[in-house]
Enzyme design. Structure first.
Site, mmCIF file in Angstrom:
data_model
loop_
_atom_site.group_PDB
_atom_site.id
_atom_site.type_symbol
_atom_site.label_atom_id
_atom_site.label_comp_id
_atom_site.label_asym_id
_atom_site.label_seq_id
_atom_site.Cartn_x
_atom_site.Cartn_y
_atom_site.Cartn_z
ATOM 1 C CE LYS A 196 37.989 40.832 30.233
ATOM 2 N NZ LYS A 196 36.698 41.083 30.890
ATOM 3 C CG ASP A 249 39.326 38.416 32.222
ATOM 4 O OD1 ASP A 249 38.192 38.073 32.586
ATOM 5 O OD2 ASP A 249 39.788 39.542 32.447
ATOM 6 N NE ARG A 260 28.130 44.859 34.397
ATOM 7 C CZ ARG A 260 28.632 45.810 35.168
ATOM 8 N NH1 ARG A 260 29.159 46.886 34.608
ATOM 9 N NH2 ARG A 260 28.618 45.698 36.480
#
Length: 340
Positions: A196, A249, A260
């Site tokens: 992911k 997720d 990030r």
């Protein structure tokens, strides 16, 4: 029940998980390799580089010394960058053996090892002998440290081939805002967690380019499809990818400014150079290394992963993002559901 936990990694996620466990009544040693950061945590009860506004529980103790961290340890929790896990695991194995302890090994890191393409639990299995560990558990799901710091409700998965150990870790972590479910599909949980991050890079890039919600939804949905294809080829249960470590997720990492990976993709979409983005980030962006591993793994397994291929082309071949998007849209028609 009070448990002795050693948390390896004093970044944002490691600090927050260590703090949560202290608040749950456990004894926690937070190991880091930066003397200034360790001193800051112990003396000022802050970790300003990663969590500028967060006040750490004064009962949490940080250390530079693995011997101190592993004193009578019951759980060792890895929260360090994927590409250094093998190195650190090789360092701690003789310490565990010398201490005569046999802890449960837990990983909350997400990625694939470059070169070997191995999942983190596979790396830990290879580097920490079975006679000095009491099982391996993978902790994964939609979770930003910043939200857990605010005690926002968060749900994760504890995955292990040993359900009893997964249930024990579930019990240690759960409280009124942090809930864990168990799963025995370690492959699926780890593959979803790692891949992911790659799709989140793409989602961020679309935002940086100015694309709307339709486009982002298309990328994330089709991204999940190819995550599932590679996961199933590796032996995962396809249903795992509609769970917390899959779609859950992916949603949080592919839509949030806390991510990030999303921020890196966004900066690339705005026209910044990858090296500059990573330097300015000052923290590890797991999706960049994982993209290379995923690309190579898909080639070896003959799994169709067009979005991952496009992101790889941007990151490692310097290709233009808009050109890669155009190439994706010009592909021939495909069935929506296809695990081949």
């Amino acid at each position: 029940m009070t448990v002795n936990v050693a948390v390896l990694g004093a970044g944002s996620w490691g600090t927050i998980l260590a703090n949560l466990l202290v608040e749950n009544g456990h004894h926690v040693e937070l190991w880091g390799n930066d003397p200034e950061k360790v001193a800051e945590i112990n003396e000022q009860h802050t970790n300003k580089h990663y969590l500028p506004e967060f006040k750490i529980d004064s009962r949490l103790h940080a250390t530079l010394d693995l011997n101190e961290a592993f004193e009578a340890v019951d759980v060792v929790l890895f929260v360090i960058p994927t590409q250094v896990i093998r190195l650190v695991a090789e360092q701690i194995a003789p310490v565990l053996e010398a201490k005569g302890v046999k802890p449960v090994i837990v990983t909350a890191s997400k990625g694939l090892e470059q070169g070997s393409h191995k999942r983190i639990s596979e790396v830990l299995t290879e580097t920490i002998p079975a006679d000095i560990r009491n099982g391996i558990v993978v902790l994964s799901g939609p979770s930003h440290a910043e939200d857990v710091a605010m005690k926002d409700i968060t749900t994760l998965t504890a995955a292990s081939t040993d359900l009893v150990q997964a249930q024990w870790i579930q019990e240690i972590f759960m409280n009124d805002y942090f809930r864990l479910y168990t799963n025995t599909d370690v492959i699926g949980v780890e593959m979803g967690a790692a891949l992911k991050n790659v799709i989140a890079l793409g989602a961020g890039a679309l935002h940086g380019l100015g694309y709307g919600d339709n486009t982002k939804a298309a990328l994330m949905t089709r991204g999940l499809a190819e995550i599932s294809r590679l996961g199933v080829a590796m032996g995962a249960n396809p249903l795992t990818f509609i769970g917390l470590s899959g779609v859950g997720d992916l949603i949080v990492t592919g839509t949030s400014v806390h991510s990030r990976n999303w921020r890196t993709g966004n900066a690339l979409g705005e026209g910044q150079k990858l090296d500059d983005v990573l330097e300015n980030m000052g923290m590890v962006v797991e999706g960049v290394a994982t993209c290379k591993a995923a690309y190579e793994l898909a080639q070896q397994r003959s799994v169709d992963m067009p979005i991952t291929n496009a992101i790889y082309n941007v990151l490692y071949r310097g290709c233009d993002i808009r050109t890669e998007i155009g190439n994706l849209m010009q592909r021939s028609g495909k069935p929506e559901i296809d695990f081949k």
